[in-house]
Write a protein that holds these residues in place. Structure first.
Motif, PDB file in Angstrom:
ATOM      1  N   ASN A  99      54.671  43.396  11.096  1.00 29.39           N
ATOM      2  CA  ASN A  99      53.561  42.449  10.992  1.00 29.39           C
ATOM      3  C   ASN A  99      52.525  42.879   9.970  1.00 29.39           C
ATOM      4  N   ASP A 100      52.309  44.181   9.881  1.00 28.93           N
ATOM      5  CA  ASP A 100      51.275  44.664   8.969  1.00 28.93           C
ATOM      6  C   ASP A 100      51.511  46.145   8.703  1.00 28.93           C
ATOM      7  N   LEU A 101      52.013  46.454   7.509  1.00 26.70           N
ATOM      8  CA  LEU A 101      52.221  47.842   7.096  1.00 26.70           C
ATOM      9  C   LEU A 101      51.230  48.160   5.989  1.00 26.70           C
ATOM     10  N   ASN A 102      50.269  49.014   6.295  1.00 24.41           N
ATOM     11  CA  ASN A 102      49.260  49.406   5.309  1.00 24.41           C
ATOM     12  C   ASN A 102      49.852  50.468   4.389  1.00 24.41           C
ATOM     13  N   LEU A 103      50.013  50.134   3.106  1.00 21.10           N
ATOM     14  CA  LEU A 103      50.586  51.072   2.142  1.00 21.10           C
ATOM     15  C   LEU A 103      49.558  52.080   1.624  1.00 21.10           C
ATOM     16  N   ASN A 104      48.281  51.832   1.918  1.00 19.46           N
ATOM     17  CA  ASN A 104      47.201  52.692   1.430  1.00 19.46           C
ATOM     18  C   ASN A 104      47.182  52.796  -0.088  1.00 19.46           C
ATOM     19  N   ILE A 105      47.620  51.733  -0.755  1.00 17.18           N
ATOM     20  CA  ILE A 105      47.531  51.650  -2.215  1.00 17.18           C
ATOM     21  C   ILE A 105      46.262  50.855  -2.540  1.00 17.18           C
ATOM     22  N   PRO A 106      45.321  51.423  -3.271  1.00 17.85           N
ATOM     23  CA  PRO A 106      44.037  50.749  -3.486  1.00 17.85           C
ATOM     24  C   PRO A 106      44.160  49.475  -4.314  1.00 17.85           C
ATOM     25  N   THR A 107      43.536  48.410  -3.847  1.00 14.35           N
ATOM     26  CA  THR A 107      43.597  47.120  -4.537  1.00 14.35           C
ATOM     27  C   THR A 107      42.723  47.090  -5.791  1.00 14.35           C
ATOM     28  N   ASP A 108      41.754  47.988  -5.897  1.00 12.86           N
ATOM     29  CA  ASP A 108      40.890  47.974  -7.074  1.00 12.86           C
ATOM     30  C   ASP A 108      41.550  48.629  -8.282  1.00 12.86           C
ATOM     31  N   LYS A 109      42.684  49.326  -8.069  1.00 15.24           N
ATOM     32  CA  LYS A 109      43.357  50.004  -9.171  1.00 15.24           C
ATOM     33  C   LYS A 109      44.705  49.381  -9.527  1.00 15.24           C
ATOM     34  N   TYR A 110      45.350  48.692  -8.557  1.00 16.55           N
ATOM     35  CA  TYR A 110      46.719  48.241  -8.786  1.00 16.55           C
ATOM     36  C   TYR A 110      46.956  46.819  -8.290  1.00 16.55           C
ATOM     37  N   PHE A 111      47.880  46.123  -8.972  1.00 16.44           N
ATOM     38  CA  PHE A 111      48.596  44.985  -8.426  1.00 16.44           C
ATOM     39  C   PHE A 111      49.944  45.530  -7.966  1.00 16.44           C
ATOM     40  N   ILE A 112      50.577  44.878  -6.983  1.00 12.91           N
ATOM     41  CA  ILE A 112      51.901  45.335  -6.582  1.00 12.91           C
ATOM     42  C   ILE A 112      52.840  44.148  -6.374  1.00 12.91           C
ATOM     43  N   THR A 113      54.135  44.409  -6.521  1.00 15.12           N
ATOM     44  CA  THR A 113      55.184  43.475  -6.157  1.00 15.12           C
ATOM     45  C   THR A 113      56.274  44.251  -5.430  1.00 15.12           C
ATOM     46  N   ILE A 114      57.132  43.529  -4.703  1.00 12.36           N
ATOM     47  CA  ILE A 114      58.227  44.153  -3.956  1.00 12.36           C
ATOM     48  C   ILE A 114      59.541  43.766  -4.609  1.00 12.36           C
ATOM     49  N   ALA A 115      60.426  44.743  -4.781  1.00 11.46           N
ATOM     50  CA  ALA A 115      61.730  44.490  -5.398  1.00 11.46           C
ATOM     51  C   ALA A 115      62.801  45.277  -4.655  1.00 11.46           C
ATOM     52  N   ASN A 116      64.074  44.901  -4.904  1.00 17.39           N
ATOM     53  CA  ASN A 116      65.232  45.618  -4.359  1.00 17.39           C
ATOM     54  C   ASN A 116      65.175  45.750  -2.843  1.00 17.39           C
TER      55      ASN A 116
END
Length: 206
Positions: A99-116
């Motif tokens: 339901n909700d997995l916090n990746l702890n990747i900061p939103t102010d530094k990165y955009f992210i996408t999911i692949a594979n």
């Protein structure tokens, strides 16, 4: 003629020794300049060292002509790898939904996408089945919550009865540094019930 001789000496030096010094006879780096140096319009960094250095690079410099810095050393910017691929394996998921997995990747530094993306059922997996003729599909979503990126994964048409059965999810998170990439914002276009159409214009900012 002097320029050609000087260039020839410089090229010869770079081929015969590991370090080149300008203003010093004992350089400790591949190129070490003692004294003022002017670079035209760009600075090139070794791409191998660049990618393998997760802490980034800081370009330092002085500008004696600037009243703002007044000849002091200034850190122009810390640069990071523009594109990073981080594999994830998430196992022992309760039933089949994250339901909700916090990746702890900061939103102010990165955009992210999911692949594979890959969903691997546990051995046997007897308690997970579809309760309709519609086989459905896995749905995964990366979203911002607070100051970090989160992931949601699920299979809407599955009905998991045996809670001892589990899925393992494998996927890559692609991180795009905001220092190199920008978000142009969401574009919404109404097809008015049609199956085809044309966007009114190209995205602003490309």
């Amino acid at each position: 003629m002097k320029k050609l001789i000087l260039m020839g000496i410089f090229c010869f030096a770079t081929k015969t020794i590991a370090q080149v010094g300008i203003g010093t006879t004992t350089p400790t780096e591949k190129l070490e300049v003692v004294g003022a140096a002017a670079i035209g319009t760009s600075v090139t960094i070794d791409p191998i060292d660049y990618v393998n250095n997760p802490s980034g690079f800081t370009i330092m410099g002085t500008d004696p002509q600037s009243a703002t810095v007044n000849g002091k050393i200034v850190a122009v910017e810390t640069l990071y790898t523009p594109l990073t691929i981080q594999p994830y394996t998430i196992n022992n998921v309760y039933r089949d939904d994250i339901n909700d997995l916090n990746l702890n990747i900061p939103t102010d530094k990165y955009f992210i996408t999911i692949a594979n993306f890959e969903a691997i059922p546990s051995t046997g997996n007897n308690g997970i089945y579809t309760n309709t003729n519609n086989k459905g599909h896995f749905v995964f979503n990366a979203f911002q919550s607070g100051t970090t990126w989160h992931v949601k994964i699920g299979y809407p048409t599955l009905d998991t009865q045996n809670t001892a059965d589990r899925y393992t999810y494998k996927f890559d998170v692609i991180l795009y540094s905001k220092r190199f990439f920008k978000n142009l914002g969401e574009i919404t276009y109404n097809l008015n019930g049609s199956n085809s159409g044309t966007a009114p214009s190209a995205p602003t900012g490309i």
